[in-house]
Design an enzyme around this catalytic site. Structure first.
Site, PDB file in Angstrom:
ATOM      1  N   HIS A  35      -5.635   3.169   3.611  1.00  0.00           N
ATOM      2  CA  HIS A  35      -6.915   2.442   3.518  1.00  0.00           C
ATOM      3  C   HIS A  35      -7.617   2.796   4.859  1.00  0.00           C
ATOM      4  CE1 HIS A  35      -6.376  -0.372   0.180  1.00  0.00           C
ATOM      5  NE2 HIS A  35      -4.947  -0.160   0.609  1.00  0.00           N
ATOM      6  N   GLU A  58     -10.853   2.253   5.312  1.00  0.00           N
ATOM      7  CA  GLU A  58     -11.865   1.049   5.582  1.00  0.00           C
ATOM      8  C   GLU A  58     -11.008  -0.252   6.464  1.00  0.00           C
ATOM      9  OE1 GLU A  58      -9.815   1.479   2.897  1.00  0.00           O
ATOM     10  OE2 GLU A  58      -9.784  -0.613   1.954  1.00  0.00           O
ATOM     11  N   CYS A  90      -6.801   3.563  -2.858  1.00  0.00           N
ATOM     12  CA  CYS A  90      -5.687   2.656  -3.529  1.00  0.00           C
ATOM     13  C   CYS A  90      -5.691   2.480  -4.876  1.00  0.00           C
ATOM     14  CB  CYS A  90      -5.413   1.472  -2.551  1.00  0.00           C
ATOM     15  SG  CYS A  90      -3.881   0.707  -2.686  1.00  0.00           S
TER      16      CYS A  90
END
Lengths: 946, 251
Positions: free
Chosen positions: B217, B219, B99
């Site tokens: 994302h 994560e 990002c």
């Protein structure tokens, strides 16, 4: 004269600027229909003598994206066919971006100084110049902080530093005393003014302005909740202290062992597990948001995040929630009262405010609601809430004599002067223009950067107490922190956004992103290193003394000196009389017959789904980051086709599967009919939402946000009293303690013609509970064809305040459903047991639009059909069966294999099997005489507003 | 065996550093979040880039995204840490930008196809920040070394206002010719392509396959406790980062 360098950057032709495209849409709707195009350029002004090629390097290496943008160096050029307006920060106001640019220049070893930036707008088409300027002042820039023109073009006007006039109260008539309060924006009533006069007579001098302001801030409704702490006579009942005798008493009665700290701190604190506690808080920011929707909602969220940072010794914010109640979006512009923003503009502003603040600070906003009603046009409701997590043992704090008072975070400016006293009075047709200074300006980065070092300082126990600077600014924060010790404040040490603030302005400014710590002197060096390493400003601005006085100094001179005892205990207790509500309505046979025009069941379902208060909020909700921090097990949408989920589930500790379940409940349509039951249903709904998603009904905690109108009106006050009584009764029945709350009263608006209107009385309840294993949380989407659909709870002719009566033209009719909390709890416990045993495939709370809407949502969220037998419940017409909004009900999907196990859990309780999930493409309602079918797609389209 | 050391480089406004650190730790690395100020003024060996085996620049709004997303932090890295960063890359240590981190890698030119700037991340076509779970097609032919064990299609959350991948026809052709487009949104229409990205591009890598930048994302996939497979698909990126770094450190 210093050399000036100007760089102007614009997008290349192929690159879109969507923000400006939406600005164009707003402009066309706001008196500039002939506008054809808006283009935005960025302007940067630098000062100093530049080496050869330096401006070019700055432009090409730092400021311009050479793929998408081009730059021009030099004076602004006329653009043929366009009216050009530049917007920049007011001279003297600190512009945060300059620090970033300066850092960039320093990194490049360049010596020019950034002077300021501007946005240059080019407007094309046919328009009236005055209309353009008015539009610009409302939507393009914020006149409080910004102005037209480029940096350096507008001269800094010197503001004279006000002296410290003493305010003579002795010898004034009642009217004159009130005039002092009104003209000073103090919002103190006659009794309070007289009390202040008596006090200073005994001291033997007149109060200084700053002392009077200190009292006004500390004694404001916002800070001290005068109404809620009043003695109230309500019919034959007397409440010695309204809050303590209702909401707080319920918490004492329930006496839940997981409550750690309730009603005393910035947020309620409850136990999560053996390692962590959770804290939660919700705040309103209605008045500021009415005047400045963007800034109002952003700083509302910023404020509640600081409540979490300042709860106990500080917690990490891990979840955000927001509720907006606004006027209907299609309202015609002529009907909007003068001086009030159109509901559409308010919505755009408040949504963008929460979005920008929450997303930037990195808080997942996964819970919320958006509600439309006629009672919110001039007085919108903006609630922001947050949940935080902290290690156990951080809940206690106590200032020690000798501690330093340390100010952390943002600088202090003229924004937000008189915010709390402003919020305690009516909005008027002039509010928008006059009260802009009462609105704060938010900068999420300033708050974001202090979180990490603050929590490190907490873990090293470098400070003894902490609180946030919210309403009332330093006056309220330090006045409160020093209550037990006394404090000496050095106002000249407070870092400022702009020069020339008076000591009084510094003291009461509500500039954002500030926290106050009490720090033992021996820890100061370590603490200041922690913060300065990450460029977070922290400054010693006072010392806790032990003399039980509030002493305000500016340089060597003492500008204010008040005894803590008077500040905190001097406020006269109010004694109020309220009028009990009219007798409760009973079922009236004409209620059902009055349907007009009559809708078929399937038409009624589609009408309910496309009702503004049922319809998808997708476009709004997706602007919020609900996944940041990687904790969100269940967000606002569920199923392959993303239907509306009842509650959010988050993981406070990523290393564990244990979750927290959070939701809100409220039903303002009921409040005009029955305030007690409205409040009861708000609690019932919040509880339903968390239980439906898998939350444990035996670990509930609640927050209240009362949003009321003119409580000097005994009828309005009566409704408030009845709502608080409901809070007491239902909290006890649900065994669900309230752990914190906030009231926002006097949400009224006085129109230009003197007509005063009150907001729709609204209670917003937030419920939180735990789920032992978040992997077992339950979503609303149907999971399996041929599984059975049940409804849990009793269904009766409960249409008061229902969506069905609204879409069939019967809004004022019907009976608001009674809530039987004890019975609900029995059902909720059985349901939770069923969920834990893995017997529940999907579950949805049954609320707006009744069983029909619940089933339709479960259906289109999953793409699976449903067959519903409209005669499944005894003594229930098809209409009542489908659309009644009886409380305490759930729609549940159970696999065929598990039916008997499931039913066994509900043996002595009320459940009914109402149909089954199909692999078809329709939701079918079938009774003895009729069969109606609506395609899933039609349901989804109605819900999406297509 | 000693754990591999993973650096999560944060700055003012980084806000995905905790969950990124968590994902790396779960993948077996000794992950540390380090503020850029400490890298600029090192007082300790953990403040030096060469102390680490892999680097992740997480999501957020560094320096409030002033001037442009990630610009100020990228500028800091370019003027203060470029030699260290070049040495890090020359040592074939893995680099991941998520990002805001992707925006920074592009600004630093680490993902260019030529000397010219090849791509930027511009405002979403919708004009709005947008958060949703996006289906992504994984290009298994790409040189990216962090795709082992990934399905051909994965679902990661996106959450950004400036994620529209903008490039020139020449650069796009070059990226495709070298198979450096690693992740694509599943279709060209909204909302599948949530931001209007050219070529539906969600993530690209450099020619060595050791530097990856993406808008989604991975994560955050660890929140997906109800769907262990989807959660594993996010975690795989970090497991691969760590194992690739491990293979290199052994070699």
């Amino acid at each position: 004269m210093t050399e000036r360098h100007r760089i102007e950057i614009h997008n290349r032709d192929s690159i879109r600027d969507p923000a400006v495209e939406s600005l164009l849409r707003v402009a066309r709707e706001s008196g500039l229909p002939g506008l054809t195009k808006i283009v935005r350029h960025s302007v940067y002004i630098f000062e100093g003598s530049a080496a050869q090629g330096e401006p070019e390097r700055i432009a090409s290496e730092l400021l311009t994206d050479n793929l998408t943008q081009s730059y021009v160096i030099g004076a602004a050029q006329e653009v043929p066919g366009a009216r050009s307006l530049s917007v920049s920060f007011r001279p003297g106001v600190t512009q945060p971006i300059l620090a970033s640019i300066k850092a960039g220049l320093t990194d490049m070893k360049l010596s020019l100084e950034p002077l300021g930036t501007a946005d240059r707008y080019l407007f094309y088409g046919e328009f009236d110049e005055a209309a353009l300027l008015e539009f610009a002042g409302r939507f393009v820039y914020n006149p409080l902080a910004e102005c037209l023109g480029e940096p350096g073009e507008v001269a800094l006007k010197d503001r004279p530093l006000l002296d410290r006039p003493e305010v003579i109260l002795v010898g004034l008539s009642d009217d004159e005393l009130l005039a002092v309060s009104r003209d000073g924006g103090l919002a103190l009533n006659l009794e309070e003014m007289k009390c202040i006069r008596v006090h200073f007579e005994s001291v033997g001098r007149a109060p200084s302005l700053i002392e009077l302001e200190t009292l006004a801030q500390t004694w404001s409704e916002h800070c001290v909740h005068k109404t809620f702490k009043a003695r109230v006579t309500h019919g034959d009942r007397v409440f010695e202290n309204l809050l303590k005798d209702t909401v707080v008493r319920a918490t004492d009665t329930v006496d839940a062992d997981y409550c750690v700290s309730v009603f005393t701190d910035n947020a309620g604190i409850v136990k999560f597990d053996d390692e962590f506690d959770l804290c939660l808080k919700a705040e309103t920011h209605n008045h500021p948001s009415a005047v400045a929707p963007y800034g109002g909602s952003a700083t509302g969220l910023g404020g509640v995040i600081r409540d979490i940072l300042g709860a106990g010794l500080g917690a990490r914010p891990i979840l955000g929630l927001d509720v907006f109640c606004l006027g209907f979006q299609d309202m015609s512009a002529e009907d909007v009262p003068k001086g009030t923003h159109h509901p559409k503009r308010i919505k755009e502003g408040v949504v963008a405010g929460v979005r920008d603040y929450g997303n930037r600070i990195g808080l997942p906003t996964a819970v919320g609601s958006l509600y439309y009603g006629d009672g919110y046009v001039a007085n919108p409701v903006v609630v922001a809430g947050a949940v935080g997590v902290m290690p156990r043992g951080c809940d206690q704090k106590e200032v020690q004599v000798g501690d330093l008072a340390v100010l952390l975070g943002g600088r202090t400016g003229r924004d937000g002067i008189h915010g709390v006293t402003f919020s305690s009075v009516s909005l008027t047709s002039d509010s928008e223009a006059l009260d802009r200074t009462a609105v704060q300006i938010g900068d999420p980065l300033v708050e974001q950067v202090l979180i990490d070092p603050l929590l490190r300082a907490r873990d090293e126990r470098l400070y003894t107490s902490i609180t946030d600077c919210g309403g009332g600014g330093l006056s309220s924060a330090l006045g409160e922190m020093g209550e037990g010790t006394g404090i000496e404040v050095y106002l000249d040490k407070v870092p400022l956004k702009e020069a020339g603030l008076t000591p009084t302005e510094i003291w009461i400014s509500e500039s954002q992103e500030r926290m106050v710590l009490s720090v033992p002197e021996e820890n100061w060096e370590r603490l200041s290193k922690l913060f300065s390493e990450e460029d977070v400003p922290c400054t010693v601005i006072g010392r806790f003394t032990g003399d039980q006085r509030l002493t305000l100094k500016y340089g060597e001179s003492v500008v204010g000196d008040v005894a803590m005892s008077f500040l905190h205990d001097g406020l006269p207790r109010r004694s109020l009389v309220s009028e009990p509500g009219s007798p409760r309505r009973v079922v009236d046979s004409s209620d059902m017959a009055a349907a007009e025009p009559s809708l078929s069941l399937s038409e009624a379902l589609l009408a309910c789904l496309s009702h503004p208060n049922v319809q998808s909020k997708d476009e709004t909700v997706r602007q919020y980051d609900h996944e940041v921090q990687g904790r969100t097990v269940q967000g606002p949408f569920a199923g392959e086709f993303q239907g509306p989920q009842d509650a959010a589930v988050i993981l406070p500790n990523l290393a564990s599967d244990k979750g927290a379940v959070v939701a809100v409940g409220f039903n303002p349509l009921q409040s005009e009919l029955d305030a007690y039951r409205m409040a009861a249903n708000s609690i019932d709904e919040a509880v339903r939402n968390v239980v439906a998603t898998g939350g444990d009904p035996d670990q509930l905690c609640l927050l209240d946000n009362f949003i009321w109108g003119d409580v000097s009106d005994k009828h309005e006050l009566g409704k408030l009293v009845e709502a608080t009584m409901a809070c007491h009764d239902l909290a006890v029945e649900f065994e669900a303690p309230f752990v914190s709350g906030k009231d926002s009263l006097n949400n009224t608006h006085v129109a230009a013609d003197g007509h005063k209107r009150s907001i729709t009385p609204t209670l917003i309840v937030t419920a939180m509970t735990l789920i032992e294993d978040a992997r077992k949380c339950v979503s609303i989407d149907f999971k399996e064809s041929e599984s059975s659909i049940y409804v849990i709870g009793r269904t009766g002719p409960d249409f008061g305040g229902s969506v069905y009566f609204d879409v069939t033209g019967r809004r004022e009719r019907g009976v608001v459903p009674h809530v039987d909390g004890k019975s609900h709890m029995e059902h909720a416990r059985a349901l939770h047991k069923a969920m834990n045993a893995g017997l529940v495939l999907s579950c949805h709370d049954c609320s707006e639009g009744g069983i029909a809407v619940a089933v339709a949502e479960m259906s289109f969220a999953s793409g699976r059909g449903a067959w519903i037998n409209t005669q499944a419940l005894a003594n229930c017409s098809a209409e009542e069966f489908l659309f009644s909004e009886s409380s305490s009900r759930y729609v549940v999907e159970v696999s065929g294999d598990n039916k008997s196990a499931f039913e066994k859990l509900f043996e002595v309780l009320v459940i009914g099997q109402i149909g089954r999930v199909t692999d078809g493409t329709e939701v079918v309602f079938e009774g003895d005489h009729e069969r109606q079918a609506v395609s899933i797609e039609a349901c989804r389209d109605a819900w999406l507003g297509k | 065996m000693e754990k591999l050391k993973a650096l999560v480089l944060r700055g003012p406004g980084s806000n995905c550093d905790h969950e990124t650190e968590f994902a790396l730790a779960k993948a077996g690395a000794a992950a540390i979040r380090v503020h850029v100020n400490r890298l600029l003024n090192p007082e300790h060996e953990t403040h030096r880039l060469d102390h680490y085996d892999l680097l992740v620049i997480p999501g957020g709004f560094t320096y409030a995204d002033d001037i442009a997303a990630g610009r100020v932090l990228a500028n800091k890295l370019r003027f203060h840490l470029k030699p260290q960063l070049d040495a890090f890359i020359a040592a074939k240590k893995p680099v991941l930008g998520i990002c805001n981190g992707f925006q920074i890698l592009l600004d630093l030119g680490l993902l260019n196809v030529s000397k010219q700037r090849s791509a930027s991340l511009s405002f979403n076509d919708s004009g709005r920040f947008e958060c949703r779970w996006s289906k992504l097609k994984v290009n298994k032919k790409s040189p990216c070394q962090f795709l082992r064990g990934l399905d051909n299609e994965v679902v990661y959350p996106i959450a950004h206002g400036e994620g529209k991948f903008v490039t020139t026809p020449e650069s796009l052709a070059a990226l495709e010719a070298e198979n450096r487009v690693v992740f694509r949104y599943s279709a060209s229409s909204y909302p599948e392509n949530p931001n209007g990205s050219h070529g539906d591009i969600a993530g690209i890598c450099d020619s060595t396959g050791l530097i990856l930048g993406l808008m989604p994302h991975p994560e955050r996939a660890q929140s997906n406790r109800k769907d262990p497979h989807m959660m594993a698909m996010g975690q795989k990126i970090f497991e691969n980062l760590v194992s690739v770094a491990g293979e290199l450190s052994v070699a």
